[in-house]
Design an enzyme around this catalytic site. Structure first.
Site, PDB file in Angstrom:
ATOM      1  N   ASP A  38      13.185  18.130  85.709  1.00 19.08           N
ATOM      2  CA  ASP A  38      14.451  18.758  86.133  1.00 19.08           C
ATOM      3  C   ASP A  38      14.884  18.308  87.528  1.00 19.08           C
ATOM      4  O   ASP A  38      16.010  18.589  87.953  1.00 19.08           O
ATOM      5  CB  ASP A  38      14.321  20.286  86.099  1.00 19.08           C
ATOM      6  CG  ASP A  38      14.177  20.805  84.674  1.00 19.08           C
ATOM      7  OD1 ASP A  38      14.514  20.063  83.730  1.00 19.08           O
ATOM      8  OD2 ASP A  38      13.729  21.957  84.510  1.00 19.08           O
ATOM      9  N   LYS A  93      12.194  29.838  87.133  1.00 18.47           N
ATOM     10  CA  LYS A  93      12.966  30.077  85.903  1.00 18.47           C
ATOM     11  C   LYS A  93      12.058  30.083  84.677  1.00 18.47           C
ATOM     12  O   LYS A  93      12.157  30.977  83.829  1.00 18.47           O
ATOM     13  CB  LYS A  93      14.068  29.010  85.764  1.00 18.47           C
ATOM     14  CG  LYS A  93      14.894  29.129  84.493  1.00 18.47           C
ATOM     15  CD  LYS A  93      16.204  28.367  84.595  1.00 18.47           C
ATOM     16  CE  LYS A  93      16.079  26.899  84.331  1.00 18.47           C
ATOM     17  NZ  LYS A  93      15.872  26.534  82.913  1.00 18.47           N
ATOM     18  N   ARG A 148      21.857  13.749  81.356  1.00 22.95           N
ATOM     19  CA  ARG A 148      21.679  13.644  82.815  1.00 22.95           C
ATOM     20  C   ARG A 148      21.480  12.209  83.281  1.00 22.95           C
ATOM     21  O   ARG A 148      21.600  11.948  84.488  1.00 22.95           O
ATOM     22  CB  ARG A 148      20.520  14.546  83.285  1.00 22.95           C
ATOM     23  CG  ARG A 148      20.896  16.014  83.253  1.00 22.95           C
ATOM     24  CD  ARG A 148      19.791  16.911  83.788  1.00 22.95           C
ATOM     25  NE  ARG A 148      20.222  18.307  83.735  1.00 22.95           N
ATOM     26  CZ  ARG A 148      19.408  19.346  83.752  1.00 22.95           C
ATOM     27  NH1 ARG A 148      18.101  19.166  83.832  1.00 22.95           N
ATOM     28  NH2 ARG A 148      19.890  20.580  83.696  1.00 22.95           N
ATOM     29  N   ARG A 167       9.393  33.521  80.458  1.00 25.55           N
ATOM     30  CA  ARG A 167       8.163  33.863  79.734  1.00 25.55           C
ATOM     31  C   ARG A 167       7.682  35.265  80.068  1.00 25.55           C
ATOM     32  O   ARG A 167       7.053  35.928  79.233  1.00 25.55           O
ATOM     33  CB  ARG A 167       7.080  32.819  80.057  1.00 25.55           C
ATOM     34  CG  ARG A 167       7.357  31.465  79.371  1.00 25.55           C
ATOM     35  CD  ARG A 167       6.673  30.339  80.103  1.00 25.55           C
ATOM     36  NE  ARG A 167       6.777  29.042  79.436  1.00 25.55           N
ATOM     37  CZ  ARG A 167       7.815  28.211  79.528  1.00 25.55           C
ATOM     38  NH1 ARG A 167       8.886  28.546  80.229  1.00 25.55           N
ATOM     39  NH2 ARG A 167       7.798  27.048  78.908  1.00 25.55           N
ATOM     40  N   GLY A 187      18.432  26.532  77.072  1.00 21.08           N
ATOM     41  CA  GLY A 187      17.585  25.854  76.091  1.00 21.08           C
ATOM     42  C   GLY A 187      16.231  26.531  75.950  1.00 21.08           C
ATOM     43  O   GLY A 187      15.686  26.647  74.850  1.00 21.08           O
TER      44      GLY A 187
HETATM   45  O1  LIG Z   1       9.614  25.205  79.165  1.00 23.91           O
HETATM   46  C1  LIG Z   1      10.430  25.313  80.106  1.00 23.91           C
HETATM   47  O2  LIG Z   1      10.573  26.362  80.767  1.00 23.91           O
HETATM   48  C2  LIG Z   1      11.249  24.145  80.438  1.00 23.91           C
HETATM   49  C3  LIG Z   1      10.879  22.897  79.951  1.00 23.91           C
HETATM   50  C4  LIG Z   1      11.639  21.671  80.219  1.00 23.91           C
HETATM   51  O3  LIG Z   1      12.356  21.329  79.045  1.00 23.91           O
HETATM   52  P1  LIG Z   1      11.717  20.480  77.843  1.00 23.91           P
HETATM   53  O4  LIG Z   1      10.651  21.256  77.226  1.00 23.91           O
HETATM   54  O5  LIG Z   1      12.856  20.246  76.881  1.00 23.91           O
HETATM   55  O6  LIG Z   1      11.233  19.211  78.470  1.00 23.91           O
HETATM   56  C5  LIG Z   1      12.616  21.840  81.357  1.00 23.91           C
HETATM   57  O7  LIG Z   1      13.519  20.769  81.381  1.00 23.91           O
HETATM   58  C6  LIG Z   1      13.364  23.151  81.298  1.00 23.91           C
HETATM   59  O8  LIG Z   1      14.197  23.308  82.413  1.00 23.91           O
HETATM   60  C7  LIG Z   1      12.425  24.322  81.301  1.00 23.91           C
HETATM   61  C1  LIG Z   2      16.960  21.815  81.200  1.00 23.91           C
HETATM   62  C2  LIG Z   2      17.009  22.984  81.821  1.00 23.91           C
HETATM   63  O1  LIG Z   2      16.931  24.223  81.237  1.00 23.91           O
HETATM   64  P1  LIG Z   2      17.038  24.655  79.700  1.00 23.91           P
HETATM   65  O2  LIG Z   2      16.436  23.558  78.855  1.00 23.91           O
HETATM   66  O3  LIG Z   2      16.289  25.941  79.605  1.00 23.91           O
HETATM   67  O4  LIG Z   2      18.498  24.846  79.394  1.00 23.91           O
HETATM   68  C3  LIG Z   2      17.089  23.037  83.298  1.00 23.91           C
HETATM   69  O5  LIG Z   2      16.982  24.151  83.844  1.00 23.91           O
HETATM   70  O6  LIG Z   2      17.279  22.010  83.973  1.00 23.91           O
END
Ligand SMILES: O=C(O)C1=C[C@@H](OP(=O)(O)O)[C@@H](O)[C@H](O)C1
Ligand SMILES: C=C(OP(=O)(O)O)C(=O)O
Length: 430
Positions: free
Chosen positions: A313, A20, A344, A25, A92
């Protein structure tokens, strides 16, 4: 969704969908570059499709043909101002990395998301982007989306020490830094996933790593490598690794798993708890491999400190794993879990407790005592994909009755075929 249970074991060889983080990216960097980029192994989950939509709204041509993604871009300078607020749903990563890019565009944009994303903290990204010269504000003076950005082609590089371990914050600053004047330095206290910096290098950008700091020179052009191949997501594979370990009579082989060392904390934890797991590297640079896992006797451990970002995660499924280990497992230094799709820490504890787990919350993690038998109850993902998949695996351990999983469709955020892939390896089916 009703989940039939009392699994007779898991057997099979398969691969999980694309990573993912790398999928997001790949579309972002291919859109910033000029020319055509073909992406293989792209994760067609809701979050990554939201990233595709975002860049389409910025004027980039993105086609999905035969599970391959083709990005055709005239480059960052030719992006056009979206007519509407950009809605990135539950993602996010799209919002935070996206803000780093929007900060560099000399016009006003608005980015928003679903009911979960509009409650997630954005000041961690907005603050440094403001320092770089963008005007960024949340809804009604808060740090929450919808986020309004008035970007500028005149961003200034910064030297930024990260207050939290977050690859999303680091990446947003690096992406803004790519278009800023001068150098941008991001200093991490604990190393987080490094896909942005590694992929920028693939796009010909000069990025330097020294210990836990990353330096990027501003105003560099991106050159498309032409093609990108995305490995399977270790965060998705983790659900099946844990399932095979905790369900008797199981042996599962997962091929094409991404093994970037900033992501392999789950393998270290499984080994430390006594799991039977082998990893065979299948490429020349140690980034992809086959992971084989089978039913094992486990013991509790403490998981804290620098390993946390390497498995952030995976903590909900690790909590389930710990319910099947003898003794106590302590998860600490994981307060970031409160800021995901759900809190979580709370949701993992409350849902697993419904099934009979002995699990306590702490201010920065969880304490789980095992080994516990799980019982049939109604549980909910609360709209969080990783909670949903954790509960589906938990249901396989229940011996009598049926588990009802509410909001099971949340899994489509990162793993649309999760239930199909699970059914395929279950002896006797789901
Ligand atoms: O940069 C990324 O692709 C991600 C970073 C992590 O979040 P944080 O940067 O908030 O720790 C992770 O929990 C998210 O699922 C994906
Ligand atoms: C936190 C996660 O993703 P995002 O922050 O991109 O919503 C995740 O995939 O567990």
């Amino acid at each position: 969704m009703q989940l039939k249970i009392a699994s007779k074991g898991l057997k099979g060889e398969f691969s999980v969908p694309g990573d993912k983080s790398i999928s997001h990216r790949s579309v972002m960097l291919a859109s910033l570059a000029t020319g055509e980029t073909q992406i293989e192994g792209f994760l067609a989950g809701e979050d990554c499709l939201a990233t595709i939509e975002m860049f389409r709204e910025l004027g980039v041509v993105i086609e999905i043909v035969d599970q391959k993604v083709k990005v055709i871009s005239d480059g960052h300078r030719k992006f056009s101002r979206p007519a509407q607020p950009i809605d990135v749903g539950n993602s996010g990563t799209t919002m935070r990395l996206g803000l780093g890019i929007l900060a560099s565009l000399p016009y006003e944009t608005t980015i928003t998301g679903d009911s979960s994303l509009v409650k997630r903290p954005m000041e961690r990204v907005m603050g440094p982007l403001r320092e770089m010269g963008a005007t960024v504000s949340g809804a009604n003076g808060t740090e929450y989306a919808p986020i309004n950005t008035v970007g500028t082609s005149d961003l200034k590089g910064i030297d930024y020490t990260m207050p939290v371990a977050s690859a999303q914050v680091k990446s947003a600053i690096l992406l803004a830094g790519l278009f800023a004047q001068g150098e941008t330095v991001v200093r991490e206290q604990v190393k987080s996933r490094n896909h942005t910096e590694e992929m920028l290098k693939q796009f010909g950008v000069d990025v330097k790593n020294a210990g836990t700091s990353i330096t990027i020179k501003g105003q560099q052009p991106l050159k498309t490598p032409g093609g990108l191949n995305i490995p399977g997501d270790i965060s998705s594979a983790a659900f099946f690794m844990v399932a095979a370990v905790i369900i008797p009579n199981s042996c599962v082989k997962i091929t094409n798993v991404g093994l970037n060392e900033t992501r392999t904390g789950i393998i270290d934890v499984l080994k430390a708890m006594g799991a039977k797991i082998t990893v065979e590297v299948t490429d020349s640079i140690g980034q992809i491999g086959t992971v084989t896992v089978s039913s094992s006797d486990l013991h509790g451990i403490t998981i804290s400190g620098e390993i946390i970002p390497r498995l952030i995660d995976e903590l909900p499924i690790i909590a389930l794993l710990a319910t099947q280990a003898t003794g106590q497992t302590v998860i600490a230094d994981a307060e970031e879990l409160k800021h995901k799709e759900t809190n979580r820490i709370d949701v993992t504890a409350s849902e697993l407790r419904k099934l009979g787990a002995d699990i306590q919350t702490t201010s920065d993690g969880l304490i789980i005592k095992g080994k516990t038998e799980l019982t049939a109850r109604k549980v909910s993902s609360h709209g969080d994909h990783r909670i949903g998949m954790t509960l589906a695996i938990a249901a396989l351990l229940v011996q009598v009755g049926e588990v009802e999983l509410e909001q099971a469709d949340a899994v489509a955020v990162s793993y649309p075929n999760f239930f199909k892939d699970l059914e395929n390896i279950m002896i006797g089916g789901l």
